[in-house]
Design an enzyme around this catalytic site. Structure first.
Site, PDB file in Angstrom:
ATOM      1  N   GLU A 127      -2.903 -28.092  96.480  1.00  0.00           N
ATOM      2  CA  GLU A 127      -3.004 -26.796  96.980  1.00  0.00           C
ATOM      3  C   GLU A 127      -4.578 -26.519  96.964  1.00  0.00           C
ATOM      4  O   GLU A 127      -5.259 -27.058  95.913  1.00  0.00           O
ATOM      5  CB  GLU A 127      -2.448 -25.764  96.817  1.00  0.00           C
ATOM      6  CG  GLU A 127      -2.390 -24.291  97.462  1.00  0.00           C
ATOM      7  CD  GLU A 127      -2.303 -24.363  99.108  1.00  0.00           C
ATOM      8  OE1 GLU A 127      -3.049 -25.214  99.630  1.00  0.00           O
ATOM      9  OE2 GLU A 127      -1.445 -23.882  99.491  1.00  0.00           O
ATOM     10  N   HIS A 184       6.325 -27.334 100.688  1.00  0.00           N
ATOM     11  CA  HIS A 184       7.559 -27.373  99.935  1.00  0.00           C
ATOM     12  C   HIS A 184       7.900 -26.048 100.428  1.00  0.00           C
ATOM     13  O   HIS A 184       7.832 -25.301 101.212  1.00  0.00           O
ATOM     14  CB  HIS A 184       6.845 -27.084  98.408  1.00  0.00           C
ATOM     15  CG  HIS A 184       5.907 -25.737  98.306  1.00  0.00           C
ATOM     16  ND1 HIS A 184       6.342 -24.634  98.417  1.00  0.00           N
ATOM     17  CD2 HIS A 184       4.549 -25.710  98.255  1.00  0.00           C
ATOM     18  CE1 HIS A 184       5.294 -23.813  98.125  1.00  0.00           C
ATOM     19  NE2 HIS A 184       4.300 -24.656  98.074  1.00  0.00           N
TER      20      HIS A 184
END
Length: 233
Positions: free
Chosen positions: A101, A16
């Protein structure tokens, strides 16, 4: 040994774009952050150059796109492929915690030096410095837990790609996720134990590519260099 044939399936890693915590270095796991304006431009620039018909990431060649459910990853997917992407209509997009994550637990939102100081106060790490790849996070995810979920996803991907190792059908896969977990994924793709050193860098908005040597499902590899598709004249 021959170079990789273009028909060999690939796994494309897309990190990202930049967030405020990317800039200042805070550990960002479950916290929902927006991309900065610069982060959006990072992803848009990547998409303009690399995503599209006849480009490195050709939607027609994709079998599946796995996306972290965190907001910054979802936005990155939209910027790369468009809000009206046909991939979703074809049921080729899956939002999954498998590539969320790393779970930072008590270290969420902290700087690296704050984590080290906290652990020192608790009398930890007396024999060697803290290493997240080996030690995991207090109240968060261990190295073994991260390994387990990534290996599960890798097994799914190999099951998808195994029958098509010579290009019988396009089955490229994209992962849209985060810097730490994507580097962890690359380790496990290569069969490297999570706690073993393997220096890697994947900046915000960056693209990485994994594949296989010699069309062999049992020979996963990095694509160290990428030749871009030829332009049609």
């Amino acid at each position: 040994m021959s170079d990789r044939d273009a028909s060999t399936p690939r796994v494309i890693l897309a990190r990202h774009g930049e967030t405020e915590w990317t800039i200042n270095g805070r550990y960002t796991g479950i916290t929902e952050l927006e991309l900065t304006p610069r982060g959006e431009q990072q992803v848009l620039s990547t998409g303009k150059l690399l995503v599209g018909t006849g480009k490195l990431i050709d939607p027609v060649q994709l079998e599946r796109v796995f996306v972290s459910p965190r907001r910054r990853a979802r936005k990155t997917f939209e910027l790369l492929f468009g809000t009206e992407s046909e991939l979703a209509a074809l049921n080729k997009v899956e939002f999954t915690e498998d590539i969320a994550e790393w779970g930072y637990g008590a270290y969420e939102g902290l700087f690296g030096e704050e984590i080290v100081a906290r652990r020192n106060e608790q009398g930890l790490d007396t024999e060697r410095p803290w290493d997240i790849w080996k030690d995991g996070c207090e109240g968060g995810e261990s190295s073994e837990q991260a390994t387990q979920r990534l290996d599960s996803l890798i097994n799914r991907i190999r099951d998808i790609q195994r029958p098509y190792m010579h290009g019988e059908k396009p089955v490229d896969i994209v992962l849209v996720a985060h810097g730490h977990i994507l580097r962890a994924f690359a380790k496990r793709w290569l069969g490297v134990p999570m706690g073993s050193p393997l220096a890697m860098m994947l900046p915000p908005g960056a693209i990485g590519v994994l594949s296989y040597e010699e069309h062999d499902i049992n020979a996963p590899a990095f694509l160290v260099g990428i030749a871009l598709p030829l332009e049609e004249k």
